[in-house]
Design a protein around this motif. Sequence first.
Motif, PDB file in Angstrom:
ATOM      1  N   GLU A  82       2.113   5.271  13.647  1.00  0.00           N
ATOM      2  CA  GLU A  82       2.022   3.797  13.622  1.00  0.00           C
ATOM      3  C   GLU A  82       0.741   3.347  12.925  1.00  0.00           C
ATOM      4  O   GLU A  82       0.755   2.414  12.120  1.00  0.00           O
ATOM      5  N   PHE A  83      -0.359   4.016  13.222  1.00  0.00           N
ATOM      6  CA  PHE A  83      -1.653   3.660  12.634  1.00  0.00           C
ATOM      7  C   PHE A  83      -1.642   3.896  11.118  1.00  0.00           C
ATOM      8  O   PHE A  83      -2.109   3.053  10.342  1.00  0.00           O
ATOM      9  N   ILE A  84      -1.090   5.042  10.697  1.00  0.00           N
ATOM     10  CA  ILE A  84      -1.014   5.341   9.255  1.00  0.00           C
ATOM     11  C   ILE A  84      -0.204   4.273   8.535  1.00  0.00           C
ATOM     12  O   ILE A  84      -0.603   3.773   7.473  1.00  0.00           O
ATOM     13  N   ARG A  85       0.924   3.891   9.119  1.00  0.00           N
ATOM     14  CA  ARG A  85       1.773   2.872   8.491  1.00  0.00           C
ATOM     15  C   ARG A  85       1.052   1.518   8.445  1.00  0.00           C
ATOM     16  O   ARG A  85       1.108   0.802   7.442  1.00  0.00           O
ATOM     17  N   ALA A  86       0.362   1.174   9.535  1.00  0.00           N
ATOM     18  CA  ALA A  86      -0.354  -0.115   9.575  1.00  0.00           C
ATOM     19  C   ALA A  86      -1.467  -0.156   8.530  1.00  0.00           C
ATOM     20  O   ALA A  86      -1.731  -1.196   7.918  1.00  0.00           O
ATOM     21  N   GLU A  87      -2.123   0.991   8.315  1.00  0.00           N
ATOM     22  CA  GLU A  87      -3.261   1.051   7.393  1.00  0.00           C
ATOM     23  C   GLU A  87      -2.840   1.196   5.927  1.00  0.00           C
ATOM     24  O   GLU A  87      -3.504   0.674   5.033  1.00  0.00           O
ATOM     25  N   THR A  88      -1.746   1.936   5.697  1.00  0.00           N
ATOM     26  CA  THR A  88      -1.430   2.339   4.316  1.00  0.00           C
ATOM     27  C   THR A  88      -0.023   1.965   3.861  1.00  0.00           C
ATOM     28  O   THR A  88       0.371   2.318   2.741  1.00  0.00           O
ATOM     29  N   GLY A  89       0.742   1.276   4.719  1.00  0.00           N
ATOM     30  CA  GLY A  89       2.107   0.890   4.322  1.00  0.00           C
ATOM     31  C   GLY A  89       2.959   2.107   4.017  1.00  0.00           C
ATOM     32  O   GLY A  89       2.981   3.078   4.770  1.00  0.00           O
ATOM     33  N   ASP A  90       3.647   2.069   2.869  1.00  0.00           N
ATOM     34  CA  ASP A  90       4.551   3.158   2.504  1.00  0.00           C
ATOM     35  C   ASP A  90       3.909   4.167   1.554  1.00  0.00           C
ATOM     36  O   ASP A  90       4.613   4.922   0.875  1.00  0.00           O
ATOM     37  N   TRP A  91       2.582   4.177   1.479  1.00  0.00           N
ATOM     38  CA  TRP A  91       1.913   5.070   0.543  1.00  0.00           C
ATOM     39  C   TRP A  91       2.279   6.533   0.796  1.00  0.00           C
ATOM     40  O   TRP A  91       2.540   7.297  -0.123  1.00  0.00           O
ATOM     41  N   PHE A  92       2.298   6.933   2.079  1.00  0.00           N
ATOM     42  CA  PHE A  92       2.507   8.342   2.413  1.00  0.00           C
ATOM     43  C   PHE A  92       3.946   8.635   2.827  1.00  0.00           C
ATOM     44  O   PHE A  92       4.573   7.845   3.539  1.00  0.00           O
TER      45      PHE A  92
END
Length: 275
Positions: free
Chosen positions: A119-129
């Motif tokens: 959730e944190f990765i998505r909140a910070e970086t959207g669909d980058w990863f």
Amino acid sequence: METPNFSIEFFPPKTPEGAEKLRVTRRKLAELNPKYFSVTFGAGGSTQQGTLDTVLDIMADGHLAAPHLSCIGATRESIRAILQQFQDKGIRRLVALRGDLPSGYGGAGELRYANELVEFIRAETGDWFHIEVAAYPEVHPQARSPQDDLLAFERKIKAGANAAITQYFYNADAYFQFVDNAQRLGIAVPIVAGIMPITNYTQLMRFSDMCGAEIPRWVRLKLASFGDDSASIKAFGLDVVTSLCERLLAGGAPGLHFYSMNQAVATTAIWQRLV
């Protein structure tokens, strides 16, 4: 059926000699043309720089690479900084895990579970990863029940994971049952089978005790019967794991993820039997 994706996992070497040895191993394995290589992350982030260095080394040779990222013992700020570093280096794929708390470590950190990390990765970086998470066909050793474990997996997918890689196993039925149960919950992401080549009986027993992977009794007894005959252990292990991989692929597994232990021979031998 789509062509299965093969990928290979390394751990970051601790010495310059280890780094050079891994470079040689990786170049041999790159000849198999895997979809990507992944690089593990030590407990509490203890190999963070080594993980990144290894990933960048792989990318410099023109291959896709995915660092592992664990949240145990980390702060949001530290994870934010790592994600920024990954983005700055053009890394587009990662494996998001809860991770293990190193011995003597105080608290669990600000994010306690892998779904919170996703959730944190998505909140910070959207669909980058493109985010991979872990799955446990034989149930996570710390789970209260198989159902709790399955619901924990569902939370990781709902948080935004694109795919999953399983813990290694030697019982294909456990994998197929897990996939069926996940699909009944509406989980549609690819669940790639984690494969551990068998080359060393003592090491395999130690790893399996730690992670809860079941070694079928007939396999265990056969391996034990070889004693110190490493050639027989490797030959038998090659047959057992190749047969497992063949059954998984025939049953629709979307790919195989090889835990290489930074060695090329066993993974290459299995791979060549499959293609």
